[in-house]
Design a protein around this motif. Structure first.
Motif, short mmCIF file in Angstrom:
data_model
loop_
_atom_site.label_atom_id
_atom_site.label_comp_id
_atom_site.label_asym_id
_atom_site.label_seq_id
_atom_site.Cartn_x
_atom_site.Cartn_y
_atom_site.Cartn_z
N ALA A 73 0.87 -1.17 0.00
CA ALA A 73 0.00 0.00 0.00
C ALA A 73 0.91 1.22 0.00
CB ALA A 73 -0.91 -0.01 1.21
N GLY A 74 1.50 1.48 -1.15
CA GLY A 74 2.49 2.54 -1.25
C GLY A 74 3.86 2.04 -0.82
N PRO A 75 4.86 2.89 -0.86
CA PRO A 75 6.24 2.48 -0.58
C PRO A 75 6.52 2.13 0.88
CG PRO A 75 6.13 4.84 -0.93
CD PRO A 75 4.79 4.31 -1.29
N LYS A 76 5.67 2.60 1.79
CA LYS A 76 5.94 2.40 3.22
C LYS A 76 5.31 1.14 3.80
CE LYS A 76 6.36 7.32 4.40
NZ LYS A 76 5.82 8.41 5.27
N TYR A 77 4.37 0.55 3.09
CA TYR A 77 3.62 -0.57 3.67
C TYR A 77 3.63 -1.78 2.75
CZ TYR A 77 1.97 3.23 6.63
OH TYR A 77 1.92 4.31 7.49
N GLU A 78 4.16 -2.89 3.25
CA GLU A 78 4.15 -4.16 2.54
C GLU A 78 3.53 -5.22 3.44
OE1 GLU A 78 8.01 -5.21 1.14
OE2 GLU A 78 8.15 -3.53 -0.26
N TYR A 79 2.78 -6.12 2.83
CA TYR A 79 2.09 -7.15 3.58
C TYR A 79 2.58 -8.53 3.14
CZ TYR A 79 -1.01 -3.16 4.32
OH TYR A 79 -1.52 -1.93 4.62
N ARG A 80 2.95 -9.34 4.09
CA ARG A 80 3.36 -10.71 3.81
C ARG A 80 2.27 -11.67 4.25
NH1 ARG A 80 9.91 -10.89 4.85
NH2 ARG A 80 10.37 -9.05 3.56
N TRP A 81 2.23 -12.83 3.61
CA TRP A 81 1.14 -13.77 3.88
C TRP A 81 1.55 -14.83 4.90
CZ3 TRP A 81 -3.83 -13.91 3.62
CH2 TRP A 81 -4.48 -15.10 3.92
N ALA A 82 0.67 -15.10 5.85
CA ALA A 82 0.81 -16.20 6.79
C ALA A 82 -0.59 -16.59 7.24
CB ALA A 82 1.67 -15.82 7.98
N ASP A 83 -0.84 -17.88 7.37
CA ASP A 83 -2.15 -18.33 7.85
C ASP A 83 -2.04 -19.29 9.03
OD1 ASP A 83 -1.30 -20.71 6.69
OD2 ASP A 83 -2.55 -20.46 4.90
N GLY A 84 -0.82 -19.57 9.45
CA GLY A 84 -0.62 -20.45 10.59
C GLY A 84 -0.76 -21.93 10.27
N VAL A 85 -1.10 -22.25 9.03
CA VAL A 85 -1.29 -23.66 8.64
C VAL A 85 -0.39 -23.99 7.44
CG1 VAL A 85 -2.96 -25.41 7.94
CG2 VAL A 85 -3.67 -23.58 9.48
N LYS A 86 -0.80 -23.56 6.26
CA LYS A 86 0.01 -23.79 5.07
C LYS A 86 1.24 -22.89 5.06
CE LYS A 86 -3.84 -25.24 2.11
NZ LYS A 86 -4.61 -24.95 0.86
N PHE A 87 1.07 -21.68 5.57
CA PHE A 87 2.15 -20.71 5.62
C PHE A 87 2.31 -20.28 7.09
CE2 PHE A 87 0.43 -20.54 1.38
CZ PHE A 87 1.55 -20.38 0.55
N LYS A 88 3.14 -21.01 7.80
CA LYS A 88 3.29 -20.73 9.23
C LYS A 88 4.14 -19.50 9.49
CE LYS A 88 2.44 -25.47 10.69
NZ LYS A 88 2.90 -26.63 11.49
N LYS A 89 5.05 -19.20 8.59
CA LYS A 89 5.87 -18.00 8.70
C LYS A 89 5.50 -17.04 7.58
CE LYS A 89 9.87 -20.25 10.84
NZ LYS A 89 11.34 -20.50 10.74
N PRO A 90 5.48 -15.74 7.85
CA PRO A 90 5.14 -14.76 6.81
C PRO A 90 6.04 -14.89 5.59
CG PRO A 90 5.18 -13.72 8.97
CD PRO A 90 5.75 -15.09 9.16
N VAL A 91 5.43 -14.90 4.41
CA VAL A 91 6.17 -15.03 3.17
C VAL A 91 5.77 -13.92 2.22
CG1 VAL A 91 4.45 -16.62 2.23
CG2 VAL A 91 6.74 -16.58 1.25
#
Length: 238
Positions: free
Chosen positions: A105-123
């Motif tokens: 969301a612009g240059p200051k905000y990036e979001y990584r995905w994690a769901d605690g199951v398939k993606f236990k660590k933010p990717v």
């Protein structure tokens, strides 16, 4: 309408990317709305639509008399999920792994995905990949009757409101990405009024029921403040 587009386009400084990861655009393009089949969901959905049809966003968020809060949250969560993803589905040709290699969301905000199951660590994933994973994650919960019960008298889980907060927090990120990275395309499609109406309703509801913490709002703070000022004025006149 064009002046509004230019105004917000300048204020939000749309961002784009360069590299690619996956291409999940097909998932969003073939999106089909979900239905929550709770005991009073049909009547509540009709009430929401009728109130919004009259142009009263504030009235549309208020808990109807005699309705349990969790059921109201369940109906609205499903409705916001559908409207957000239907809007995003109109932008998939612009939101690609090449143009949006990171969910941001612009240059200051990036979001990584994690769901605690398939993606236990933010990717780190592309914006279309993030949105496709978000769709899968939300729909998995909407389809789980242990989380979204449908039988009359069946209790919602004790952590239901925490689940709703997680859903709203991530749906906000979709709006933040659209405003920052695709507002020009939204304007070209003539959808800016629709986007602003959806987001205004989303902000009214999430603020009224305290579903998103203030820090999460930061990428769209100026626009959110504008809507909350309108909400405050409307609530005083209620």
């Amino acid at each position: 309408a064009r002046s509004v587009c230019v105004q917000w386009g300048v204020a939000l400084k749309a961002s784009t990317g360069m590299a690619s990861l996956f291409n999940f655009a097909r998932d969003a393009r073939t999106f089909r709305p979900k239905k929550y089949a709770g005991p009073n969901s049909a009547q509540l959905k009709q009430r929401i639509d009728a109130t919004l049809g009259n142009g009263d966003v504030y009235e549309a968020i208020l808990l109807p008399e005699g309705v349990e809060l969790n059921e109201w949250l369940a109906v609205n969560t499903t409705d916001f999920y559908n409207s957000t993803m239907l809007l995003y589905s109109t932008l998939v040709e612009f939101c690609t792994p090449e143009s949006c290699p990171v969910m941001s969301a612009g240059p200051k905000y990036e979001y990584r995905w994690a769901d605690g199951v398939k993606f236990k660590k933010p990717v780190e994933v592309s914006a279309p990949a993030y949105t496709a994973l978000l769709m899968e994650w939300i729909e998995g919960m909407l389809d789980d009757e242990k989380i979204f019960p449908v039988m009359a008298g069946e209790a919602f889980p004790s952590d239901f409101q925490d689940t709703v907060k997680k859903i709203f927090r991530r749906l906000f990120r979709v709006y933040a990405h659209i405003y920052h990275s695709h507002f020009n395309q939204v304007c070209d499609l003539g959808e800016e009024a629709h986007l602003n109406s959806l987001f205004k309703h989303f902000i009214f509801f999430s603020h009224y029921y305290k579903l998103i913490i203030p820090q999460e709002i930061a990428p769209l703070q100026e626009l959110v403040d504008k809507f909350l000022s309108q909400m405050k004025s409307r609530s005083k006149g209620a």
